[in-house]
Motif scaffolding. Structure first.
Motif, PDB file in Angstrom:
ATOM      1  N   LYS A  33       0.833  -1.204   0.000  1.00  0.00           N
ATOM      2  CA  LYS A  33       0.000   0.000   0.000  1.00  0.00           C
ATOM      3  C   LYS A  33       0.866   1.252   0.000  1.00  0.00           C
ATOM      4  O   LYS A  33       0.530   2.247  -0.648  1.00  0.00           O
ATOM      5  N   ILE A  34       1.971   1.198   0.725  1.00  0.00           N
ATOM      6  CA  ILE A  34       2.885   2.333   0.732  1.00  0.00           C
ATOM      7  C   ILE A  34       3.444   2.562  -0.667  1.00  0.00           C
ATOM      8  O   ILE A  34       3.551   3.701  -1.130  1.00  0.00           O
ATOM      9  N   LYS A  35       3.787   1.499  -1.364  1.00  0.00           N
ATOM     10  CA  LYS A  35       4.308   1.617  -2.742  1.00  0.00           C
ATOM     11  C   LYS A  35       3.269   2.303  -3.627  1.00  0.00           C
ATOM     12  O   LYS A  35       3.602   3.174  -4.434  1.00  0.00           O
ATOM     13  N   HIS A  36       2.030   1.922  -3.471  1.00  0.00           N
ATOM     14  CA  HIS A  36       0.940   2.528  -4.245  1.00  0.00           C
ATOM     15  C   HIS A  36       0.823   4.029  -3.925  1.00  0.00           C
ATOM     16  O   HIS A  36       0.687   4.853  -4.823  1.00  0.00           O
ATOM     17  N   LEU A  37       0.898   4.375  -2.637  1.00  0.00           N
ATOM     18  CA  LEU A  37       0.804   5.784  -2.236  1.00  0.00           C
ATOM     19  C   LEU A  37       2.000   6.587  -2.738  1.00  0.00           C
ATOM     20  O   LEU A  37       1.869   7.742  -3.132  1.00  0.00           O
ATOM     21  N   LEU A  38       3.182   5.966  -2.723  1.00  0.00           N
ATOM     22  CA  LEU A  38       4.377   6.629  -3.250  1.00  0.00           C
ATOM     23  C   LEU A  38       4.199   6.946  -4.734  1.00  0.00           C
ATOM     24  O   LEU A  38       4.537   8.046  -5.188  1.00  0.00           O
ATOM     25  N   ALA A  39       3.658   5.989  -5.481  1.00  0.00           N
ATOM     26  CA  ALA A  39       3.428   6.197  -6.913  1.00  0.00           C
ATOM     27  C   ALA A  39       2.425   7.322  -7.143  1.00  0.00           C
ATOM     28  O   ALA A  39       2.581   8.123  -8.076  1.00  0.00           O
ATOM     29  N   GLN A  40       1.406   7.409  -6.302  1.00  0.00           N
ATOM     30  CA  GLN A  40       0.421   8.494  -6.427  1.00  0.00           C
ATOM     31  C   GLN A  40       1.054   9.856  -6.166  1.00  0.00           C
ATOM     32  O   GLN A  40       0.624  10.860  -6.714  1.00  0.00           O
ATOM     33  N   ASN A  41       2.070   9.875  -5.293  1.00  0.00           N
ATOM     34  CA  ASN A  41       2.778  11.118  -4.976  1.00  0.00           C
ATOM     35  C   ASN A  41       4.007  11.322  -5.860  1.00  0.00           C
ATOM     36  O   ASN A  41       4.892  12.109  -5.523  1.00  0.00           O
ATOM     37  N   GLU A  42       4.061  10.565  -6.947  1.00  0.00           N
ATOM     38  CA  GLU A  42       5.112  10.666  -7.951  1.00  0.00           C
ATOM     39  C   GLU A  42       6.511  10.460  -7.382  1.00  0.00           C
ATOM     40  O   GLU A  42       7.472  11.103  -7.801  1.00  0.00           O
ATOM     41  N   ILE A  43       6.618   9.569  -6.403  1.00  0.00           N
ATOM     42  CA  ILE A  43       7.917   9.141  -5.896  1.00  0.00           C
ATOM     43  C   ILE A  43       8.146   7.750  -6.466  1.00  0.00           C
ATOM     44  O   ILE A  43       7.434   6.807  -6.126  1.00  0.00           O
ATOM     45  N   LYS A  44       9.132   7.634  -7.339  1.00  0.00           N
ATOM     46  CA  LYS A  44       9.368   6.372  -8.038  1.00  0.00           C
ATOM     47  C   LYS A  44      10.414   5.553  -7.291  1.00  0.00           C
ATOM     48  O   LYS A  44      11.514   6.030  -7.026  1.00  0.00           O
ATOM     49  N   ILE A  45      10.031   4.327  -6.965  1.00  0.00           N
ATOM     50  CA  ILE A  45      10.945   3.371  -6.336  1.00  0.00           C
ATOM     51  C   ILE A  45      10.432   1.979  -6.666  1.00  0.00           C
ATOM     52  O   ILE A  45       9.221   1.743  -6.697  1.00  0.00           O
TER      53      ILE A  45
END
Length: 166
Positions: A33-45
């Motif tokens: 879920k954190i990965k999904h939220l990071l992608a929504q905030n345009e933080i790529k990892i």
């Protein structure tokens, strides 16, 4: 090379800051879920990089194992000899029935399923669902199994020797 490492370190720090911020609001939020939220905030990892980053920083959430104790074998009641341990192996249906209680998670809370299973065919021959683990519950499962019984040969009823069965 130093520029790339510096960029990587800054990105890792921003990811860790974001994760800590999310965990303040949702302490058990998972890595996916954190990965999904990071992608929504345009933080790529990447997924693997995120998992290893959280692991190194001890930010992975440990899985909770759902365990509910359903057997109390330390009681003062009489238990019949354990014929299964003595080597009884069923050679036909309705020769050996085994009984057990299992916990079911429901929206309403605790629910217990009492089962009677034919050891030869592995067919469930009786069951009863209840909100408690009383002897009446396992008795009802056994009576339901007896109603469906086809023959009158010798039958051994085996359980985990919990207090409900004694």
């Amino acid at each position: 090379r130093c520029v790339a490492e510096s960029h990587q370190t800054k990105r890792d720090e921003s990811v860790l800051g974001f994760v800590k911020e999310q965990r303040m609001m949702h302490p058990r939020i998972g890595t996916r879920k954190i990965k999904h939220l990071l992608a929504q905030n345009e933080i790529k990892i990447g997924r693997d990089r995120l998992f290893s980053l959280l692991k190194v920083n001890r930010l992975l959430v440990q899985n909770r194992r759902a365990y509910h104790r359903t057997t109390n074998s330390n009681h003062r009641f009489y238990c019949h000899p354990n014929r299964v341990k003595e080597g009884l192996i069923p050679e036909r249906p309705e020769q050996l029935w085994v009984a057990d209680i299992t916990y079911l998670a429901t929206r309403c809370g605790c629910t217990y399923l009492s089962l009677v299973t034919d050891a030869y065919s592995r067919k469930i021959v009786g069951y009863h669902i209840s909100d408690d683990m009383k002897a009446s519950t396992v008795k009802q499962a056994f009576l339901n199994a007896l109603k469906e019984r086809k023959n009158t040969d010798e039958l051994v009823h085996h359980s985990d020797r919990g207090i409900q069965y004694c």
